[in-house]
Design a protein around this motif. Structure first.
Motif, PDB file in Angstrom:
ATOM      1  N   LEU A   1       7.556  -6.318 -19.464  1.00  0.00           N
ATOM      2  CA  LEU A   1       7.397  -4.988 -20.048  1.00  0.00           C
ATOM      3  C   LEU A   1       7.123  -3.964 -18.948  1.00  0.00           C
ATOM      4  N   TYR A   2       6.284  -4.344 -17.993  1.00  0.00           N
ATOM      5  CA  TYR A   2       5.935  -3.482 -16.867  1.00  0.00           C
ATOM      6  C   TYR A   2       7.163  -3.225 -15.995  1.00  0.00           C
ATOM      7  N   ILE A   3       7.937  -4.269 -15.726  1.00  0.00           N
ATOM      8  CA  ILE A   3       9.150  -4.118 -14.923  1.00  0.00           C
ATOM      9  C   ILE A   3      10.123  -3.158 -15.608  1.00  0.00           C
ATOM     10  N   ASN A   4      10.254  -3.302 -16.906  1.00  0.00           N
ATOM     11  CA  ASN A   4      11.141  -2.405 -17.644  1.00  0.00           C
ATOM     12  C   ASN A   4      10.670  -0.961 -17.538  1.00  0.00           C
ATOM     13  N   PHE A   5       9.366  -0.758 -17.639  1.00  0.00           N
ATOM     14  CA  PHE A   5       8.793   0.582 -17.545  1.00  0.00           C
ATOM     15  C   PHE A   5       9.135   1.218 -16.197  1.00  0.00           C
ATOM     16  N   LEU A   6       9.073   0.430 -15.132  1.00  0.00           N
ATOM     17  CA  LEU A   6       9.401   0.942 -13.799  1.00  0.00           C
ATOM     18  C   LEU A   6      10.860   1.361 -13.706  1.00  0.00           C
ATOM     19  N   CYS A   7      11.707   0.801 -14.583  1.00  0.00           N
ATOM     20  CA  CYS A   7      13.142   1.110 -14.569  1.00  0.00           C
ATOM     21  C   CYS A   7      13.520   2.261 -15.482  1.00  0.00           C
ATOM     22  N   GLU A   8      12.573   2.760 -16.277  1.00  0.00           N
ATOM     23  CA  GLU A   8      12.872   3.906 -17.135  1.00  0.00           C
ATOM     24  C   GLU A   8      13.251   5.091 -16.244  1.00  0.00           C
ATOM     25  N   PRO A   9      14.314   5.816 -16.563  1.00  0.00           N
ATOM     26  CA  PRO A   9      14.821   6.862 -15.663  1.00  0.00           C
ATOM     27  C   PRO A   9      13.790   7.874 -15.190  1.00  0.00           C
ATOM     28  N   ARG A  10      13.009   8.443 -16.119  1.00  0.00           N
ATOM     29  CA  ARG A  10      12.068   9.482 -15.718  1.00  0.00           C
ATOM     30  C   ARG A  10      10.909   8.895 -14.918  1.00  0.00           C
ATOM     31  N   VAL A  11      10.448   7.719 -15.309  1.00  0.00           N
ATOM     32  CA  VAL A  11       9.376   7.057 -14.567  1.00  0.00           C
ATOM     33  C   VAL A  11       9.846   6.733 -13.153  1.00  0.00           C
ATOM     34  N   ALA A  12      11.036   6.136 -13.060  1.00  0.00           N
ATOM     35  CA  ALA A  12      11.575   5.771 -11.757  1.00  0.00           C
ATOM     36  C   ALA A  12      11.794   6.998 -10.880  1.00  0.00           C
ATOM     37  N   ALA A  13      12.261   8.088 -11.468  1.00  0.00           N
ATOM     38  CA  ALA A  13      12.495   9.314 -10.703  1.00  0.00           C
ATOM     39  C   ALA A  13      11.192   9.904 -10.191  1.00  0.00           C
ATOM     40  N   ASP A  14      10.184  10.002 -11.069  1.00  0.00           N
ATOM     41  CA  ASP A  14       8.895  10.541 -10.645  1.00  0.00           C
ATOM     42  C   ASP A  14       8.242   9.647  -9.595  1.00  0.00           C
ATOM     43  N   ASN A  15       8.390   8.349  -9.778  1.00  0.00           N
ATOM     44  CA  ASN A  15       7.790   7.397  -8.848  1.00  0.00           C
ATOM     45  C   ASN A  15       8.438   7.508  -7.468  1.00  0.00           C
TER      46      ASN A  15
ATOM     47  N   GLY B   1       0.829  -1.196   0.000  1.00  0.00           N
ATOM     48  CA  GLY B   1       0.000   0.000   0.000  1.00  0.00           C
ATOM     49  C   GLY B   1       0.868   1.253   0.000  1.00  0.00           C
ATOM     50  N   GLU B   2       0.382   2.329  -0.601  1.00  0.00           N
ATOM     51  CA  GLU B   2       1.080   3.614  -0.636  1.00  0.00           C
ATOM     52  C   GLU B   2       2.466   3.480  -1.260  1.00  0.00           C
ATOM     53  N   TYR B   3       2.590   2.650  -2.325  1.00  0.00           N
ATOM     54  CA  TYR B   3       3.932   2.318  -2.805  1.00  0.00           C
ATOM     55  C   TYR B   3       4.091   2.486  -4.305  1.00  0.00           C
ATOM     56  N   ILE B   4       3.299   3.391  -4.886  1.00  0.00           N
ATOM     57  CA  ILE B   4       3.485   3.726  -6.290  1.00  0.00           C
ATOM     58  C   ILE B   4       2.858   5.086  -6.529  1.00  0.00           C
ATOM     59  N   SER B   5       3.439   5.841  -7.432  1.00  0.00           N
ATOM     60  CA  SER B   5       2.878   7.147  -7.770  1.00  0.00           C
ATOM     61  C   SER B   5       1.557   6.942  -8.516  1.00  0.00           C
ATOM     62  N   ASP B   6       0.475   7.484  -7.950  1.00  0.00           N
ATOM     63  CA  ASP B   6      -0.865   7.167  -8.458  1.00  0.00           C
ATOM     64  C   ASP B   6      -1.606   8.349  -9.070  1.00  0.00           C
ATOM     65  N   GLY B   7      -0.888   9.437  -9.320  1.00  0.00           N
ATOM     66  CA  GLY B   7      -1.537  10.596  -9.932  1.00  0.00           C
ATOM     67  C   GLY B   7      -2.012  11.629  -8.936  1.00  0.00           C
ATOM     68  N   SER B   8      -1.922  11.340  -7.621  1.00  0.00           N
ATOM     69  CA  SER B   8      -2.329  12.309  -6.609  1.00  0.00           C
ATOM     70  C   SER B   8      -1.405  13.518  -6.640  1.00  0.00           C
ATOM     71  N   ASP B   9      -1.944  14.683  -6.270  1.00  0.00           N
ATOM     72  CA  ASP B   9      -1.153  15.920  -6.215  1.00  0.00           C
ATOM     73  C   ASP B   9      -0.510  16.274  -7.549  1.00  0.00           C
ATOM     74  N   GLY B  10      -1.107  15.808  -8.639  1.00  0.00           N
ATOM     75  CA  GLY B  10      -0.565  16.132  -9.951  1.00  0.00           C
ATOM     76  C   GLY B  10       0.625  15.299 -10.361  1.00  0.00           C
ATOM     77  N   ALA B  11       0.943  14.249  -9.587  1.00  0.00           N
ATOM     78  CA  ALA B  11       2.092  13.393  -9.899  1.00  0.00           C
ATOM     79  C   ALA B  11       1.779  12.476 -11.076  1.00  0.00           C
ATOM     80  N   LEU B  12       2.817  11.824 -11.579  1.00  0.00           N
ATOM     81  CA  LEU B  12       2.642  10.848 -12.637  1.00  0.00           C
ATOM     82  C   LEU B  12       1.838   9.660 -12.114  1.00  0.00           C
ATOM     83  N   ASP B  13       0.832   9.248 -12.843  1.00  0.00           N
ATOM     84  CA  ASP B  13       0.099   8.022 -12.532  1.00  0.00           C
ATOM     85  C   ASP B  13       0.790   6.901 -13.301  1.00  0.00           C
TER      86      ASP B  13
END
Length: 406
Positions: A294-308, A52-64
């Protein structure tokens, strides 16, 4: 501590201006759509099981993160959460749950590997793994790095409210301090609860000595009368509202809580603590392994990982993502502790089956002990109940007498 919300708002503005497929693959490059688009139009889906509470979900304007992945790939993400490693293990071991992606902690990954519960990953299908820092590759829990990709790391410490706790907080012993009776929260999972108790007693987090585990059990029993509640995600509401004053928990979650309650502080006790890594895995027999990779790779993308990581507050093992973080975050001693602090940490390792069974039994013993009940509760309850009963009977007699014609 409002930096996360400000940065999230700025990120949202950027997202509005930049096409998504040109944003998160890197600072300048675009996504490889031949790779990410391989399931387009196939109505593919994956089942993701995370804390729980362990991924950026779009709250506060963050990346979903999940929505972005769905839009990029056409793969639907069915997302659900668990509270403890032990809950995750039980669901998978029971065989009734079908997940494609899970995010256990280090010691649980080692246990699952030993019990043949994880799929080997095809790292040719996870090219963004190259962004993971070398120091987080080939870890002790997965020595050949065949089953897992690091997601986050962090430490365990004590979160406390300076409005209630005025003394220095530098030892696990404060969780046994009588003056904070009813204001103390405690982990509701056995490994963390026993782990910090073992550190207080001078034992290793990974002790297999049954006498040491028994001593930790007795110490936890002694603590129980002081504990308001055994919690995991419930800690957020209780600490933010001031309902509790002290709790052991994870550094990343403290950073999130501190943004909404400026009276909260975090301390790593002098006895030492746990340094953990949570990693992404695929359960044995997963129905959608290729889509999961594919999903695991997406989580490792630099900008995604940084925003997350910016959103969830934990520490990143992704060196490319770290370089994209705000300098204030990079230098935060809670998120990225100095070497002298890290030297006094210890990872959880998988325990032997015999010790794991003993730990489960001792934890049940802790939770079922009656030490948590104040010795005066039952006598007072009896007196009140008897008094209430007498009062009711007297009232009835008076009513009957009043209503009688004689």
């Amino acid at each position: 501590m409002k930096r996360k919300k400000l940065l999230c708002a700025l990120a949202a503005c950027l997202l509005a201006l930049i096409p998504f497929n040109a944003f998160a693959a890197g600072e300048d490059g675009e996504y490889d759509m031949a790779y990410y688009g391989q399931f387009a139009g196939q109505n593919a889906s994956i089942n993701v099981f995370n804390w729980g509470e362990y991924i950026s979900d779009g709250s506060d304007g963050a990346l979903d993160v999940n929505k972005a992945f769905e839009e990029l790939t056409g793969i639907k993400v069915n997302y659900s959460t668990f509270a403890t490693n032990e809950e995750l293990y039980s669901k998978l071991k029971g065989g009734g749950a079908q997940y494609d992606v899970i995010i256990p902690s280090d010691y649980m990954i080692a246990r699952m590997i030993a019990e043949d519960m994880l799929e080997e990953l095809d790292f040719e299908s996870i090219p963004a793994f190259e962004n993971i820092d070398e120091q987080y590759r080939n870890p002790e829990y997965d020595p050949e790095n065949r089953y897992s990709v690091p997601y986050t790391w962090g430490t365990v410490g004590i979160i406390y409210n300076i409005g209630t706790v005025e003394e220095p907080v530098d030892s696990w012993s404060i969780l046994w301090d009588e003056q904070y009776r009813g204001d103390i929260l405690m982990f509701s999972n056995s490994r963390d609860a026993f782990g910090l108790t073992q550190k207080l007693l001078g034992y290793s987090l990974n002790t297999e000595d049954h006498d040491e585990l028994r001593a930790a059990c007795e110490k936890l029993k002694d603590q129980k009368p002081l504990v308001q509640a055994y919690v995991m995600d419930e800690i957020f509401d209780k600490m933010l509202s001031g309902e509790a004053a002290i709790a052991p928990y994870y550094a990343g979650d403290y950073l999130i809580m501190a943004e909404d309650n400026e009276d909260l502080r975090f301390s790593i006790p002098k006895e030492g603590t746990n340094l953990f890594v949570d990693a992404v895995c695929i359960p044995k027999g997963a129905a959608h392994k290729a889509a999961a990779e594919l999903y695991i790779n997406f989580l490792c993308e630099p900008r995604v990982a940084a925003d997350n990581i910016e959103y969830i507050g934990y520490s990143t093992p992704n060196k490319a993502a770290f370089e994209l973080l705000d300098e204030e975050v990079q230098n935060d001693p809670v998120c990225y502790p100095p070497p002298e602090v890290l030297e006094n940490t210890e990872p959880f390792l998988a325990l032997s089956p015999e010790t794991s069974l003993l730990l489960d039994s001792l934890w049940t013993e802790v939770l079922s002990t009656d030490k948590g009940y104040n010795k005066w509760i039952m006598p007072v309850f009896v007196v009140v109940a008897v008094g209430f009963s007498i009062g009711i009977n007297l009232a009835r007699r008076y009513r009957k007498k009043k209503d009688s014609p004689y």
